[in-house]
Every structure is written in structure tokens, then in C-alpha cells.
Design an enzyme around this catalytic site. Structure first.
Site, PDB file in Angstrom:
ATOM      1  N   ASP A  10      -7.796  -1.056  -4.798  1.00 58.85           N
ATOM      2  CA  ASP A  10      -8.426  -0.183  -3.787  1.00 58.85           C
ATOM      3  C   ASP A  10      -7.899   1.245  -3.872  1.00 58.85           C
ATOM      4  OD1 ASP A  10      -9.511  -2.624  -2.947  1.00 58.85           O
ATOM      5  OD2 ASP A  10      -8.015  -2.885  -1.359  1.00 58.85           O
ATOM      6  N   GLN A  25       0.854  -1.186   0.000  1.00 58.63           N
ATOM      7  CA  GLN A  25       0.000   0.000   0.000  1.00 58.63           C
ATOM      8  C   GLN A  25       0.894   1.240   0.000  1.00 58.63           C
ATOM      9  OE1 GLN A  25      -0.070  -2.473   2.227  1.00 58.63           O
ATOM     10  NE2 GLN A  25      -2.140  -3.283   2.465  1.00 58.63           N
ATOM     11  N   ARG A  60     -14.967  -3.006  -3.419  1.00 57.11           N
ATOM     12  CA  ARG A  60     -15.263  -3.996  -2.394  1.00 57.11           C
ATOM     13  C   ARG A  60     -15.318  -3.259  -1.052  1.00 57.11           C
ATOM     14  NH1 ARG A  60      -9.576  -7.433  -1.900  1.00 57.11           N
ATOM     15  NH2 ARG A  60      -8.145  -5.656  -1.831  1.00 57.11           N
ATOM     16  N   GLN A  84      -1.309   0.716  -5.514  1.00 60.81           N
ATOM     17  CA  GLN A  84      -2.277   0.297  -4.502  1.00 60.81           C
ATOM     18  C   GLN A  84      -2.502   1.424  -3.502  1.00 60.81           C
ATOM     19  OE1 GLN A  84      -1.416  -3.454  -2.636  1.00 60.81           O
ATOM     20  NE2 GLN A  84      -3.100  -3.287  -1.171  1.00 60.81           N
ATOM     21  N   ASP A  85      -3.797   1.732  -3.250  1.00 60.14           N
ATOM     22  CA  ASP A  85      -4.184   2.721  -2.233  1.00 60.14           C
ATOM     23  C   ASP A  85      -3.709   4.135  -2.586  1.00 60.14           C
ATOM     24  OD1 ASP A  85      -5.120   0.466  -1.013  1.00 60.14           O
ATOM     25  OD2 ASP A  85      -4.101   0.791   0.889  1.00 60.14           O
TER      26      ASP A  85
END
Length: 369
Positions: free
Chosen positions: A217, A167, A278, A189-190
Site C-alpha cells: 500500500d 506502517q 486494493r 509499507q505506506d
């Protein structure tokens, strides 16, 4: 699409362009009383400070300008940033209110503010930074604004196979009433962590004409965040699934989480390999019943018949994940892609998300359609 390296991001910065001195950047423009350099727009307040990496401004780093800004301000304090690459972690503390970072180039790519750490990157004391600590930019001051620049996390996953917690946040928001216009958020990511100071605390952020990209995400958190006319770009990881656009953790008491209105969701990934999101339950919090709404937007073929996914043991069907009147090859209406009713859509407009108890309406009129 692979992630751009720092060298690629900065190789063409300022090429063939001569930028004015700090004095010239503050010169008067008829009818406005001030200018902020190239691309000045009528009615914009001139910068209170100029940052230039080459020493031609008042200060050479973004953090130094933030440190020099007044605490507890109740009116905007504008920091103009000349084209260049500004590498290093930037923190806007809670006391620094009403700050605005404004890029002074011809577009958002001309000013890059970036760092390169991940969750698993070790601090000097040998402990990992964690997801929040990985952020290139952390925004804790209320009423912050940014325009015409790029925020990036340049952590290179391929170069660090030993780091498994990847992340890597470009921007972490914790404050209320934040506004971004023509800003790029780059990461894997992130990328963009829209958060608040604590569970149950509502914090609002508005993004217009922005570009957000990543893979897993890459827009996530418990804040109320509105994306209007933005490009939301999913990178191609070469896998299935290729990633998830959102991971909302909206508190159950908050009726408004993430809203995408009149956006373009794009990707170079294969058809049907990217999911819209999600539900994230940080710390297995049962009250984190995430909300993502994608409405009246164009969706590319990278999103397929099933647009949502469970997150561990938390089923997506128990979260607040909806679409409404989307178009494009990936705008399918299936059993795996629930839609808002007309009545639900009527109470999930942009003002419903942003208004709050104080009636906040971001004043960004220059490009209002």
C-alpha cells in the site's frame, strides 16, 4: 530489492564535490537575477534561506528553516537545502503556505530528509505513534512545493521484529495544491500517504518525474494525486503477494483519486506477484470508494493477470480501479483488469484531476514535453 539503510543512502553524499558558500549560492545569474547554487536553472527564484548541515548556510536543520519562514504567505518562500543527510521529523504546519523545499545538489539523491519511526514505534510516553504519526515529513501548508531531493522513512523492519504495526510513512500530505518535481519517496509499507484534512475534503497533489518505492500500500489515501512520468517501484518482499502499489480511499463524492499517467511501474519481484492495488476503507467508511487509474504507462512483469485485490471484506470490484492503453510485459487485458472506455478516458486526463473549482494548473514548465 531490499530497503536501503540510512548509511547507504548517505555514504556518497557530496563526495568529491565542493559546495559554494551561502553568499555564492545567492549570487546573480545573468538573465534571471538569482541563482541557487549548482545546477541553477534560468527563471528560478533564488532561495530565501539556505540550509546546510555543516553550518555553511543560514541554518543547519530543515525544521528550523520552516519555523523561520513567514506564516500566511501568498507568494513562494524558497528554502534551499545543501547536499547532506537531515535526520529527524519535519512538519510544515497549515499556517506555512507557499513554501518550497529545493535541493541544491546535482540530483535528488544528494539531499536526504529522513526519519525512522513506524506505526508501532513507541513515543516517550509509551504509546505508539500510529500511521500518521510515523511520517518523516508532514505537509499541512497549502501550495507547498519540493524539487530535487529525497524523502525517506528508514524504519528497519528486520531489526524490530517486536513491532508488528509496520506502517512507516515517508511523507504525509494533508493540504491542497502541492507539487513535487524530481523527488524520491523511499520506504516500505505506506511510503506516501496522500490525504486531506477530513473525509469529503478534496486536496490535490501533483508529482512529476518522481520516484516512489515501497511494498505494501505504498501510495495510499483519499487525496486527488496525479503521478506523471514517474517511476513507481515495488520492492521484493520474497512472498506472494509481494505487495500492493496503491490503497486508495477516495470519497465517493470525489470523482478523482489516484492517477498514473505515462509512468513506469517496475520491480525486482517475481513475475505476477505484485498487485496494482486494493480499496482502503478507513474506519470501515462505506463512502471511501477508492479510485486508481493507471493509463498509458509501462508495466513490468511483476503485475500479472489479476491486478487488484479485496481489502478485508471490501471487494475490489466495487471500487473505481481501472487501466487504459498501458504497455509492457505486465500490461495485460483480462477479466481481472477492467479498462476505461474511450469516453471514460476522455474525462480522466490530468487536467480533469487537478483543475478543481479554482482552475489550478501546476506551473512546472522546465521539463514539459
Amino acid at each position: 530489492m531490499r530497503r536501503r539503510t540510512f548509511l547507504e543512502l548517505t555514504a556518497t553524499l557530496g563526495a568529491g564535490v565542493t559546495w559554494p558558500s551561502a553568499a555564492a549560492a545567492a549570487a546573480a545569474v545573468p538573465g534571471t537575477g538569482a541563482a541557487d547554487g549548482p545546477g541553477a536553472r534560468p527563471g528560478r527564484r533564488r532561495p530565501d534561506l539556505i540550509v546546510a548541515a555543516d553550518g555553511s548556510g543560514d541554518l543547519t536543520t530543515v525544521q528550523a528553516a520552516i519555523d523561520a519562514a513567514p506564516s500566511g504567505a501568498t507568494t513562494p518562500y524558497v528554502i534551499g537545502i545543501r547536499p547532506g543527510a537531515y535526520l529527524g521529523q519535519v512538519v510544515v504546519p497549515a499556517a506555512k503556505t507557499f513554501l518550497e523545499l529545493r535541493g541544491l545538489g546535482s540530483g535528488p539523491a544528494d539531499v536526504v530528509i529522513a526519519d525512522d519511526r513506524a506505526n508501532g514505534t513507541l513515543k516517550p510516553d509509551g504509546t505508539p505513534w500510529g500511521t500518521s504519526g510515523s511520517a518523516s515529513v508532514t505537509l499541512s501548508g497549502a501550495d507547498f512545493r519540493a524539487a530535487d531531493l529525497t524523502f525517506a522513512n528508514l524504519f528497519d523492519e528486520a531489526a524490530h521484529p517486536e513491532i508488528t504495526n509496520r506502517q512507516a510513512v515517508a511523507v504525509l500530505t494533508r493540504a491542497d495544491r502541492l507539487a513535487f518535481e524530481r523527488v524520491r519517496f523511499l520506504g516500505n509499507q505506506d511510503t506516501l500517504y496522500v490525504n486531506s484534512t477530513a473525509a469529503g475534503v478534496i486536496a490535490r497533489a501533483y508529482f512529476r518525474d518522481c520516484h516512489v518505492e515501497g511494498d505494501v500500500d505504498f501510495i495510499f489515501g483519499r487525496a486527488t494525486a496525479v503521478f506523471e512520468r514517474c517511476r513507481i517501484h515495488s520492492l521484493d518482499r520474497g512472498s506472494t503477494p509481494n505487495g500492493y502499489v496503491t490503497a486508495p480511499s477516495t470519497d465517493l463524492a470525489n470523482p478523482h483519486g489516484l492517477l498514473f499517467a505515462r509512468c513506469r511501474l517496475t520491480s525486482d519481484a517475481a513475475a505476477g506477484t505484485v498487485l496494482l492495488g486494493r480499496p482502503w476503507h478507513p474506519g470501515n467508511d462505506p463512502n471511501a470508494v477508492g479510485q486508481t487509474v493507471v493509463r498509458e504507462s509501462w508495466i513490468g512483469p511483476h503485475v500479472g493477470e489479476t491486478a487488484w485485490s479485496d481489502f478485508g471484506t471490501w471487494p475490489w470490484t466495487q471500487a473505481r480501479l481501472r487501466e487504459y492503453r498501458n504497455v509492457g510485459p505486465g500490461a495485460l487485458v483480462t477479466a481481472g483488469r477492467p479498462q476505461l472506455t474511450r469516453a471514460e478516458a476522455a474525462v480522466n486526463e490530468i487536467p480533469d484531476f487537478l483543475r478543481g473549482a479554482d482552475g489550478w494548473s501546476p506551473d512546472l514548465p522546465r521539463h514539459r514535453a
